[in-house]
Design a protein around this motif. Structure first.
Motif, PDB file in Angstrom:
ATOM      1  N   SER A 202       0.858  -1.180   0.000  1.00  0.00           N
ATOM      2  CA  SER A 202       0.000   0.000   0.000  1.00  0.00           C
ATOM      3  C   SER A 202       0.895   1.230   0.000  1.00  0.00           C
ATOM      4  CB  SER A 202      -0.916   0.003   1.234  1.00  0.00           C
ATOM      5  OG  SER A 202      -1.692   1.185   1.282  1.00  0.00           O
ATOM      6  N   ASP A 203       0.758   2.077  -1.024  1.00  0.00           N
ATOM      7  CA  ASP A 203       1.589   3.280  -1.162  1.00  0.00           C
ATOM      8  C   ASP A 203       3.074   2.944  -1.138  1.00  0.00           C
ATOM      9  OD1 ASP A 203      -0.685   4.920  -1.247  1.00  0.00           O
ATOM     10  OD2 ASP A 203      -0.735   5.089   0.940  1.00  0.00           O
ATOM     11  N   GLY A 204       3.420   1.820  -1.745  1.00  0.00           N
ATOM     12  CA  GLY A 204       4.828   1.444  -1.833  1.00  0.00           C
ATOM     13  C   GLY A 204       5.380   0.794  -0.591  1.00  0.00           C
ATOM     14  N   HIS A 205       4.547   0.544   0.428  1.00  0.00           N
ATOM     15  CA  HIS A 205       5.003  -0.083   1.670  1.00  0.00           C
ATOM     16  C   HIS A 205       4.186  -1.353   1.921  1.00  0.00           C
ATOM     17  CE1 HIS A 205       7.147   3.591   2.188  1.00  0.00           C
ATOM     18  NE2 HIS A 205       6.075   4.310   2.537  1.00  0.00           N
ATOM     19  N   CYS A 207       1.771  -3.735   3.727  1.00  0.00           N
ATOM     20  CA  CYS A 207       0.649  -3.554   4.650  1.00  0.00           C
ATOM     21  C   CYS A 207       1.002  -4.178   6.002  1.00  0.00           C
ATOM     22  CB  CYS A 207      -0.608  -4.220   4.098  1.00  0.00           C
ATOM     23  SG  CYS A 207      -1.241  -3.475   2.577  1.00  0.00           S
ATOM     24  N   SER A 232       6.264   1.900   8.641  1.00  0.00           N
ATOM     25  CA  SER A 232       4.962   2.011   9.303  1.00  0.00           C
ATOM     26  C   SER A 232       5.069   2.282  10.794  1.00  0.00           C
ATOM     27  CB  SER A 232       4.175   0.701   9.093  1.00  0.00           C
ATOM     28  OG  SER A 232       4.014   0.423   7.712  1.00  0.00           O
TER      29      SER A 232
END
Length: 509
Positions: A202-205, A207, A232
């Protein structure tokens, strides 16, 4: 010795017979072999002439052989010479984390418990300056003996040529990835690992676990993020070593074997339990029978017919009332404490058909028991005896090492003595032993701690792993002794080992 010259049947060090080739990579071959002296399976790495890191692997194996944590793979032998270089280690059987995840994510608490055990074990390895550096789901095993095992400390990194300037951080991140996999069934990496799909992004990271799997507790999500998902963290402190991961998971429940339904008492009482329920059920129906229907009479005309109908109605109502009162009276008598406290002379009591509830009883203390040792060198490690009743399956008591399975011919037996605090009935004793078969254990019970006063009530031969010792007849006593008369091979010696003991009783004697 070249790889082509190493074939099934080859014997190394005149004792390790190679049997099955398990895998091969870059000139290093893993075999399942047999230690012909100790008659047990072992894992053996051999190396082809072009393998560039033989010295590093053998050096790492020799260092790892000094580790004593039972959750880390034992290394038994390592040799380096022109004819044959090899590493011999423990052959571990069980389910890898990959296997456990075949049907989906684990229960969050179980996943956390497995990783907590691994983190503790690796923290001990780091204290000896030994690291893993390549933790994968295949390295974490739930063994057939119901313990956690971490494979490949130091050795696997040397096999792969891995080095790092921050080993503590790398192993902490590896533990975080294992926890992520256990919670989600995905691997937080760029590619699949061991059949596990890559974690969603998600958004390059990656989850977080809670974004992937519903029901993941917030604190486990936070620990995973702190260990292996720096993007995160949002201000949460990083976990930078196995010790810090272990501390963060210190309060989680440790993984335990699948619960077994134990009989409330020995076989006769167990049968009574089933029959008692059935008898109580039948008695209820036999004591309160359905009222018989009044005989059917054909209607007659006039006021006589009306009178008969009224009388029939009254009779039916009286029967219903009588049945209700009778049922209430019987139910009250069955539930009354006085009915069991003061049974009628010569008649069966209600408690005769009610099963005794079995429960685990915690011993007041445990001690190494060596009455035949003569006060010599075999002191049987008395300081470790309490570890067998501490509720932690990773800690253990063991005997001294002997030269053969018959306790070196020095004595007829040695064991662990439990003081229950008072005399009580013993339903069974469950002892978790070492995985290696070959132990002969006896269960002895009595009201005196003297060996001659303790009666042998159960015996198990060739015992290994979780072993249930059930008396053949009703048995009671204050002292419970687990007595080894034969011990299995363990790391070049012969030891009796007890990881945990649980005593079950239906109540005080």
């Amino acid at each position: 010795m070249s790889t082509s010259a190493v074939e099934p049947g080859t014997r190394l060090a005149e004792r390790f017979r190679l049997e099955d080739r398990v895998s091969e990579s870059d000139g290093a071959t893993l075999w399942k072999a047999i230690d012909e002296i100790l008659a047990r399976p072992v894992a053996v790495h051999t190396f082809g002439p072009g393998f560039p890191r033989v010295h590093e692997v053998v050096t790492a194996a020799r260092a790892a052989s000094r580790l004593t944590d039972p959750r880390l793979t034992q290394v038994f032998d390592a040799a380096e010479d022109e004819k044959a270089s090899y590493v011999v280690s423990e052959w571990v059987t069980g389910d890898t984390l990959t296997d456990l995840l075949a049907s989906g994510p684990l229960e969050p608490e179980r996943a956390a418990g497995l990783v907590a055990e691994a983190a503790e074990a690796l923290a001990h390895a780091h204290e000896a300056q030994l690291y893993h550096l390549c933790l994968r789901p295949a390295h974490l095993v739930w063994t057939t003996g119901n313990t956690v095992k971490v494979l490949g400390v130091a050795v696997d990194a040397a096999l792969s040529g891995l080095t790092t300037d921050q080993p503590a951080l790398d192993d902490a991140e590896g533990l975080g990835r294992l926890l992520y996999a256990g919670l989600t069934g995905h691997w937080p990496g760029d590619e699949e690992e061991g059949g596990l799909p890559a974690a969603p992004m998600s958004d390059g990271h990656f989850c977080t676990p809670r974004q992937v799997t519903a029901g993941v507790p917030g604190y486990l999500d936070s620990i995973t993020v702190r260990a292996c998902l720096p993007e995160s963290r949002r201000g949460q402190g990083a976990l930078t070593s196995p010790a810090s991961v272990s501390e963060a998971l210190a309060d989680v429940a440790r993984p335990m074997p699948i619960p077994i339904a134990y009989p409330s008492t020995p076989a006769v009482a167990s049968a009574s339990h089933t029959e008692g329920l059935d008898i109580a059920h039948r008695q209820h129906h036999l004591t309160v029978p359905a009222p018989p229907l009044p005989p059917h009479r054909p209607p007659s005309g006039g006021s006589g017919g009306s009178l008969n109908r009224v009388l029939m109605t009254v009779v039916v109502l009286l029967v219903i009332v009588a049945v209700g009162v009778g049922a209430w009276t019987i139910g009250r008598s069955l539930g009354s404490p006085s009915s069991t406290a003061t049974p009628s002379a010569g008649g069966p009591t209600n408690s005769a058909s009610a099963p005794a509830e079995v429960e685990a009883v915690e011993p007041e203390r445990a001690q190494a028991f060596d009455p035949l040792g003569g006060g010599g060198e075999q002191d049987e490690k008395p300081e470790r005896a309490p570890l067998a009743i501490d509720g932690k399956p990773s800690t253990f008591w063991e005997t001294e090492g002997y030269s053969n399975a018959e306790l070196g011919g020095l004595k007829k037996g040695v064991g662990l003595l439990l003081d229950m605090g008072k005399s009580m009935q013993i339903s069974d004793v469950v002892a978790t032993l070492a995985d290696t078969p070959g132990a002969t254990v006896e269960l002895k019970v009595g009201d005196s701690p003297d060996l001659d006063s303790l009666k042998t009530v159960a015996t198990e031969k060739n015992a290994a792993g979780k072993t249930t010792l059930t008396p053949e007849e009703a048995t009671s006593g204050q002292y419970v002794l687990i007595w080894f008369t034969r011990v299995p091979a363990d790391g070049g010696k012969f030891h009796g080992t007890i990881y945990e003991v649980v005593v079950h009783s239906p109540g005080s004697a």
